[in-house]
Scaffold this motif. Structure first.
Motif, PDB file in Angstrom:
ATOM      1  N   GLY A 161       0.833  -0.582  -0.246  1.00 44.79           N
ATOM      2  CA  GLY A 161      -0.279   0.055   0.014  1.00 44.79           C
ATOM      3  C   GLY A 161       0.530   1.072   0.174  1.00 44.79           C
ATOM      4  O   GLY A 161       1.530   1.300  -0.468  1.00 44.79           O
ATOM      5  N   ILE A 162       0.429   2.664  -0.164  1.00 47.28           N
ATOM      6  CA  ILE A 162       0.765   3.572   0.199  1.00 47.28           C
ATOM      7  C   ILE A 162       0.279   4.565   1.418  1.00 47.28           C
ATOM      8  O   ILE A 162      -1.203   4.578   0.836  1.00 47.28           O
ATOM      9  CB  ILE A 162       1.002   4.728  -1.201  1.00 47.28           C
ATOM     10  CG1 ILE A 162       2.273   5.026  -1.240  1.00 47.28           C
ATOM     11  CG2 ILE A 162      -0.670   4.443  -2.195  1.00 47.28           C
ATOM     12  CD1 ILE A 162       2.032   5.712  -2.947  1.00 47.28           C
ATOM     13  N   ALA A 163       0.505   5.547   2.128  1.00 51.54           N
ATOM     14  CA  ALA A 163       0.448   6.526   2.883  1.00 51.54           C
ATOM     15  C   ALA A 163       0.478   7.633   2.070  1.00 51.54           C
ATOM     16  O   ALA A 163       1.969   8.042   2.212  1.00 51.54           O
ATOM     17  CB  ALA A 163       0.561   6.410   4.076  1.00 51.54           C
ATOM     18  N   TRP A 164       0.217   8.845   2.455  1.00 53.58           N
ATOM     19  CA  TRP A 164      -0.002  10.289   3.256  1.00 53.58           C
ATOM     20  C   TRP A 164      -0.195  10.366   4.044  1.00 53.58           C
ATOM     21  O   TRP A 164      -1.342   9.962   4.894  1.00 53.58           O
ATOM     22  CB  TRP A 164      -0.860  10.922   2.158  1.00 53.58           C
ATOM     23  CG  TRP A 164      -0.797  10.956   0.521  1.00 53.58           C
ATOM     24  CD1 TRP A 164      -0.198  10.281  -0.167  1.00 53.58           C
ATOM     25  CD2 TRP A 164      -1.795   9.365   0.238  1.00 53.58           C
ATOM     26  NE1 TRP A 164       0.235  10.180  -1.086  1.00 53.58           N
ATOM     27  CE2 TRP A 164      -1.661   9.518  -1.287  1.00 53.58           C
ATOM     28  CE3 TRP A 164      -2.085   8.658   0.581  1.00 53.58           C
ATOM     29  CZ2 TRP A 164      -2.268   7.977  -1.634  1.00 53.58           C
ATOM     30  CZ3 TRP A 164      -3.099   7.563   0.022  1.00 53.58           C
ATOM     31  CH2 TRP A 164      -2.727   7.303  -1.765  1.00 53.58           C
ATOM     32  N   GLU A 208       4.484 -13.228  11.653  1.00 57.43           N
ATOM     33  CA  GLU A 208       4.326 -11.596  10.651  1.00 57.43           C
ATOM     34  C   GLU A 208       5.759 -11.058  10.183  1.00 57.43           C
ATOM     35  O   GLU A 208       5.807 -10.674  11.519  1.00 57.43           O
ATOM     36  CB  GLU A 208       2.917 -11.051  11.012  1.00 57.43           C
ATOM     37  CG  GLU A 208       2.354  -9.906   9.747  1.00 57.43           C
ATOM     38  CD  GLU A 208       1.470  -9.067  10.835  1.00 57.43           C
ATOM     39  OE1 GLU A 208       0.634  -8.901  10.106  1.00 57.43           O
ATOM     40  OE2 GLU A 208       1.571  -8.644  11.506  1.00 57.43           O
ATOM     41  N   TYR A 209       5.758 -10.657   9.535  1.00 57.55           N
ATOM     42  CA  TYR A 209       6.744  -9.253   8.876  1.00 57.55           C
ATOM     43  C   TYR A 209       5.513  -7.975   8.452  1.00 57.55           C
ATOM     44  O   TYR A 209       4.501  -8.282   7.684  1.00 57.55           O
ATOM     45  CB  TYR A 209       7.296  -9.976   8.185  1.00 57.55           C
ATOM     46  CG  TYR A 209       8.730  -8.851   7.656  1.00 57.55           C
ATOM     47  CD1 TYR A 209       9.458  -7.672   8.857  1.00 57.55           C
ATOM     48  CD2 TYR A 209       8.375  -7.171   6.904  1.00 57.55           C
ATOM     49  CE1 TYR A 209      10.478  -6.909   8.627  1.00 57.55           C
ATOM     50  CE2 TYR A 209       8.930  -6.470   6.157  1.00 57.55           C
ATOM     51  CZ  TYR A 209      10.031  -6.719   6.809  1.00 57.55           C
ATOM     52  OH  TYR A 209      11.025  -5.157   6.281  1.00 57.55           O
ATOM     53  N   SER A 210       5.572  -7.037   9.171  1.00 59.63           N
ATOM     54  CA  SER A 210       5.463  -5.850   9.028  1.00 59.63           C
ATOM     55  C   SER A 210       6.160  -4.225   8.935  1.00 59.63           C
ATOM     56  O   SER A 210       7.059  -4.512   9.238  1.00 59.63           O
ATOM     57  CB  SER A 210       3.820  -5.057   9.953  1.00 59.63           C
ATOM     58  OG  SER A 210       4.305  -5.350  11.083  1.00 59.63           O
ATOM     59  N   ALA A 211       5.740  -3.429   7.870  1.00 57.83           N
ATOM     60  CA  ALA A 211       6.529  -2.553   7.711  1.00 57.83           C
ATOM     61  C   ALA A 211       5.427  -1.232   7.520  1.00 57.83           C
ATOM     62  O   ALA A 211       4.348  -1.021   6.505  1.00 57.83           O
ATOM     63  CB  ALA A 211       7.228  -2.377   6.139  1.00 57.83           C
ATOM     64  N   PRO A 212       5.136  -0.672   8.476  1.00 57.02           N
ATOM     65  CA  PRO A 212       4.033   0.041   8.073  1.00 57.02           C
ATOM     66  C   PRO A 212       4.556   0.981   7.349  1.00 57.02           C
ATOM     67  O   PRO A 212       3.360   2.701   7.144  1.00 57.02           O
ATOM     68  CB  PRO A 212       3.572   0.030   9.818  1.00 57.02           C
ATOM     69  CG  PRO A 212       4.285   0.576  10.214  1.00 57.02           C
ATOM     70  CD  PRO A 212       5.075  -1.060   9.981  1.00 57.02           C
ATOM     71  N   HIS A 264      12.283  11.668   6.409  1.00 54.71           N
ATOM     72  CA  HIS A 264      10.716  11.573   7.037  1.00 54.71           C
ATOM     73  C   HIS A 264      10.602  10.642   7.917  1.00 54.71           C
ATOM     74  O   HIS A 264       9.017   9.614   7.905  1.00 54.71           O
ATOM     75  CB  HIS A 264       9.391  11.300   5.743  1.00 54.71           C
ATOM     76  CG  HIS A 264       9.579  12.455   4.841  1.00 54.71           C
ATOM     77  ND1 HIS A 264       9.528  14.291   5.360  1.00 54.71           N
ATOM     78  CD2 HIS A 264      10.289  11.914   3.471  1.00 54.71           C
ATOM     79  CE1 HIS A 264       9.789  14.595   4.464  1.00 54.71           C
ATOM     80  NE2 HIS A 264       9.849  14.036   3.053  1.00 54.71           N
ATOM     81  N   GLY A 265      11.620  10.042   9.244  1.00 54.00           N
ATOM     82  CA  GLY A 265      11.555   9.072   9.809  1.00 54.00           C
ATOM     83  C   GLY A 265      11.878   8.321   9.703  1.00 54.00           C
ATOM     84  O   GLY A 265      11.889   7.178  10.695  1.00 54.00           O
ATOM     85  N   GLY A 266      12.321   7.567   8.348  1.00 53.00           N
ATOM     86  CA  GLY A 266      13.383   6.224   7.771  1.00 53.00           C
ATOM     87  C   GLY A 266      11.701   5.575   7.894  1.00 53.00           C
ATOM     88  O   GLY A 266      10.906   5.672   8.346  1.00 53.00           O
ATOM     89  N   GLY A 297       5.579   3.644   1.431  1.00 52.07           N
ATOM     90  CA  GLY A 297       4.834   3.059   1.199  1.00 52.07           C
ATOM     91  C   GLY A 297       4.551   1.924   2.302  1.00 52.07           C
ATOM     92  O   GLY A 297       5.230   2.349   3.920  1.00 52.07           O
ATOM     93  N   ILE A 298       4.419   1.009   2.205  1.00 51.30           N
ATOM     94  CA  ILE A 298       3.438   0.171   3.473  1.00 51.30           C
ATOM     95  C   ILE A 298       3.411  -1.469   2.781  1.00 51.30           C
ATOM     96  O   ILE A 298       3.269  -1.799   1.596  1.00 51.30           O
ATOM     97  CB  ILE A 298       1.648   0.254   3.207  1.00 51.30           C
ATOM     98  CG1 ILE A 298       1.499   1.824   4.171  1.00 51.30           C
ATOM     99  CG2 ILE A 298       1.153  -0.850   4.106  1.00 51.30           C
ATOM    100  CD1 ILE A 298      -0.007   1.996   4.728  1.00 51.30           C
ATOM    101  N   PHE A 299       3.382  -2.446   3.088  1.00 51.59           N
ATOM    102  CA  PHE A 299       3.902  -3.944   3.024  1.00 51.59           C
ATOM    103  C   PHE A 299       3.221  -4.473   4.174  1.00 51.59           C
ATOM    104  O   PHE A 299       4.240  -4.257   5.535  1.00 51.59           O
ATOM    105  CB  PHE A 299       5.638  -4.376   3.014  1.00 51.59           C
ATOM    106  CG  PHE A 299       5.526  -6.032   2.164  1.00 51.59           C
ATOM    107  CD1 PHE A 299       4.255  -5.829   0.841  1.00 51.59           C
ATOM    108  CD2 PHE A 299       5.986  -6.413   2.901  1.00 51.59           C
ATOM    109  CE1 PHE A 299       4.831  -7.225   0.465  1.00 51.59           C
ATOM    110  CE2 PHE A 299       6.365  -7.918   2.354  1.00 51.59           C
ATOM    111  CZ  PHE A 299       5.814  -7.816   1.080  1.00 51.59           C
ATOM    112  N   GLY A 300       3.182  -5.588   3.901  1.00 54.00           N
ATOM    113  CA  GLY A 300       3.252  -7.278   5.264  1.00 54.00           C
ATOM    114  C   GLY A 300       3.122  -8.289   4.981  1.00 54.00           C
ATOM    115  O   GLY A 300       2.641  -8.172   3.730  1.00 54.00           O
TER     116      GLY A 300
END
Length: 230
Positions: A171-174, A205-209, A216-218, A186-189
């Motif tokens: 996914g993608i976030a703003w 689970e592996y998640s990358a919110p 921008h915070g890495g 970016g978003i990935f899980g």
């Protein structure tokens, strides 16, 4: 070192429609990757939990207690409305270098959105759903985001042999960084689950919110596993 613990009780009730004995409640929590399914027309489903997130780095130890909660309202057999929040929050920070401790209490921001179940699984093709959310800067001052944000995600699920399942969610976030500058990330899980019976399942689970540049915070990543939960 980043450790996430889940003590979860899922309360998922079809409040507005009588459940058929063959109906099976499908939840989005407690894992990060969402289900591709919706709750169904005329139903309200409540999913809540208790979470403890512990982080230790550079002599700073932080513990975050939260009560993630998701309300799902079935608008049709393929669309649901959603209200989501981390609920009541408490953050305890210990500076191991000075021995000082600080505590913040309050409420997290609220997110509102919709989920559209796009397709059922067919052969090797996954079940798919699209989620769109708007994040409101509505929380307590200690936990309020700097401006409103949003996200668009695709949830894909495969049913595997022996009651295993595989879920993937790009996914993608703003959102806004601490200086107020708007940016996208970016978003990935990915999650591998095992269903033991109609009420209990476990997952890893592996998640990358957040997948973002350092200014921008890495990127933020988490690995989570949970014993059988209901």
């Amino acid at each position: 070192m980043h450790i996430k613990m889940l003590a979860t009780l899922l309360l998922a009730y079809p409040l507005l429609a009588q459940a058929d004995e063959k109906d099976q409640i499908v939840t989005d929590r407690p894992d990060f990757v969402e289900s591709s399914n919706v709750v169904g027309a005329g139903r309200v489903q409540i999913e809540t939990s208790f979470a403890l997130d512990r982080n230790k780095a550079n002599g700073i130890k932080e513990r975050t207690y939260s009560t993630p909660t998701l309300l799902r309202f079935g608008l049709s057999d393929t669309v649901e409305a959603r209200i989501e929040t981390d609920g009541r929050m408490r953050v305890v920070t210990d500076d191991l270098n000075t021995g000082e401790r600080s505590t913040d209490n309050g409420y997290a921001d609220v997110s509102v959105g919709v989920k559209w179940h796009v397709a059922d699984a067919q052969g090797s093709l996954p079940s798919m759903g699209v989620l769109a959310h708007v994040d409101l800067d509505s929380g307590s001052s200690a936990f309020r985001a700097t401006g409103k944000g949003g996200s668009l995600r695709l949830a894909a699920e495969w049913e595997l042999p022996e009651d295993f399942s595989l879920g993937v969610m790009p996914g993608i976030a703003w959102q806004h960084d601490d200086s107020g500058a708007r940016y996208s990330s970016g978003i990935f899980g990915i999650v591998l689950g095992k269903e033991w019976n109609e009420r209990f399942r476990s997952f890893i689970e592996y998640s990358a919110p957040q997948i973002a540049k350092g200014r921008h915070g890495g990127s933020v990543t988490t690995s989570t596993s949970a014993p059988p939960i209901c």
